[in-house]
Write an enzyme that holds these catalytic residues in place. Structure first.
Site, PDB file in Angstrom:
ATOM      1  N   SER A   1      15.890 -78.642 -42.878  1.00  0.00           N
ATOM      2  CA  SER A   1      16.456 -77.486 -42.210  1.00  0.00           C
ATOM      3  C   SER A   1      15.453 -76.338 -42.256  1.00  0.00           C
ATOM      4  O   SER A   1      14.696 -76.194 -43.199  1.00  0.00           O
ATOM      5  CB  SER A   1      17.766 -77.057 -42.884  1.00  0.00           C
TER       6      SER A   1
ATOM      7  N   LYS B   1      22.321 -83.504 -45.038  1.00  0.00           N
ATOM      8  CA  LYS B   1      21.915 -82.709 -43.869  1.00  0.00           C
ATOM      9  C   LYS B   1      22.977 -82.785 -42.776  1.00  0.00           C
ATOM     10  O   LYS B   1      23.210 -81.800 -42.053  1.00  0.00           O
ATOM     11  CB  LYS B   1      20.574 -83.221 -43.348  1.00  0.00           C
TER      12      LYS B   1
ATOM     13  N   HIS C   1      25.562 -80.364 -43.779  1.00  0.00           N
ATOM     14  CA  HIS C   1      24.947 -79.043 -43.570  1.00  0.00           C
ATOM     15  C   HIS C   1      25.104 -78.611 -42.118  1.00  0.00           C
ATOM     16  O   HIS C   1      25.500 -77.475 -41.815  1.00  0.00           O
ATOM     17  CB  HIS C   1      23.469 -79.123 -43.963  1.00  0.00           C
ATOM     18  N   ASN C   2      24.816 -79.519 -41.190  1.00  0.00           N
ATOM     19  CA  ASN C   2      24.900 -79.168 -39.773  1.00  0.00           C
ATOM     20  C   ASN C   2      26.343 -79.006 -39.311  1.00  0.00           C
ATOM     21  O   ASN C   2      26.635 -78.186 -38.444  1.00  0.00           O
ATOM     22  CB  ASN C   2      24.188 -80.225 -38.930  1.00  0.00           C
TER      23      ASN C   2
ATOM     24  N   GLU D   1      27.225 -75.624 -40.309  1.00  0.00           N
ATOM     25  CA  GLU D   1      26.523 -74.722 -39.382  1.00  0.00           C
ATOM     26  C   GLU D   1      27.320 -74.547 -38.089  1.00  0.00           C
ATOM     27  O   GLU D   1      27.440 -73.425 -37.563  1.00  0.00           O
ATOM     28  CB  GLU D   1      25.142 -75.292 -39.088  1.00  0.00           C
TER      29      GLU D   1
END
Length: 302
Positions: free
Chosen positions: A121, A173, A176-177, A180
């Site tokens: 990221s 990840k 994480h996205n 987001e």
């Protein structure tokens, strides 16, 4: 340390440049001649093929893949496999599905090759600010490559780490996205409400900059929002179409599989899908239903 970078698109080239700036020797390959030329201008040594790239690296080699998720990763690994030796390391720094990563890791382990998944990221700001790196795979292999991860991260002791076995980096990840997506949707909705409240004449740029300091909603995403409003306060020329690259969908699917309620992330994904409907049949049907049961007027299209 020396490293081979496969894929010299914007992010791959930025990462290679950051490594070179920290004293590492990077040899890069990209099928596009223009990408190779641009990387050369950044002091990255380039190769004309994967064969040439591998030949320029000493065993035990380190190959970092920054290629699109899916079939391209499998094709690249298939082309690299005959060229590699036991003890070499392949790192997938893209946004691969963690299940694909686990499959690839098991296959390469059978050849004595380490496969690390590195959820990355930082986007286009990583060259300057450093990248957040979530790494999955063999602990000893990760430790051996500490100088590389330390150079790419915001600081040697911050913003990176091994989070678990093969697949854990890409899984982290993915989540994480998904988070987001939800954060971006919340900012977008809040600013839209303020923009619609014309009676107060709010200056959205001013509000964004106030929130950047001391507010509980301050964040890097808010910083980027403020920058976007500074450049284009009315967002002129920007189509209301929001793409997604897959991680949000995978996050929602994982939540369903694990029986975890994730309404914010799920709805933020659906809103992205909705943004692509220029002529929404569902909205038309909703209007028709309101007219049928309540006699509400239908707004006719021009």
């Amino acid at each position: 340390m020396e490293l081979g970078m496969v894929g010299l698109g914007r992010m791959g080239a930025n990462m290679a440049e950051r490594l070179v700036g920290h004293g590492h020797h990077v040899v890069g390959f990209d099928p596009g001649a223009k990408a190779r030329e641009q990387a050369t201008a950044r002091r990255v040594v380039t190769a004309g093929s994967l064969v040439e790239l591998v030949a320029q690296l000493l065993p035990q080699r380190v190959l970092w893949l920054m290629v699109p998720a899916g079939e391209v990763v499998d094709a690249t690994i298939a082309e690299l496999l005959p060229l590699l030796s036991e003890g070499d390391v392949v790192i997938d720094g893209g946004n691969s599905n963690y299940k694909d990563t686990m499959r690839r890791g098991a296959m390469l382990a059978g050849h004595g090759i380490h496969y690390l998944d590195c959820g990355t990221s930082g986007g286009i700001w990583g060259l300057k600010e450093g990248y957040s790196l979530m790494i999955g795979g063999d602990e000893a292999a990760v430790e051996r490559l500490r100088p590389i991860f330390s150079a790419l991260a915001p600081a040697p002791d911050r913003g990176w780490g091994r989070v678990g076995p093969s697949g854990a980096g890409h899984f982290t990840k993915m989540i994480h996205n998904g988070i987001e997506y939800g954060m971006m949707q919340a900012y977008a909705e809040g600013f839209a409400i303020m923009q619609r409240k014309t009676a107060l004449g709010l200056d959205l740029q001013q509000v964004a900059h106030i929130w950047q300091h001391g507010s509980v909603v301050r964040s890097w995403l808010l910083d980027r929002t403020a920058d976007a409003l500074d450049r284009n306060p009315r967002l002129d020329g920007i189509a209301p179409h929001v793409s997604d690259s897959g991680e949000g969908r995978w996050t929602v699917a994982e939540a369903i599989d694990l029986d975890v309620s994730a309404p914010v992330i799920t709805l933020s994904l659906l809103e992205r899908l909705r943004s692509r409907e220029d002529d929404s049949f569902a909205d038309k049907l909703l209007a028709a239903m309101r007219a049928e049961f309540g006699g509400h007027a239908i707004k006719r299209s021009e």
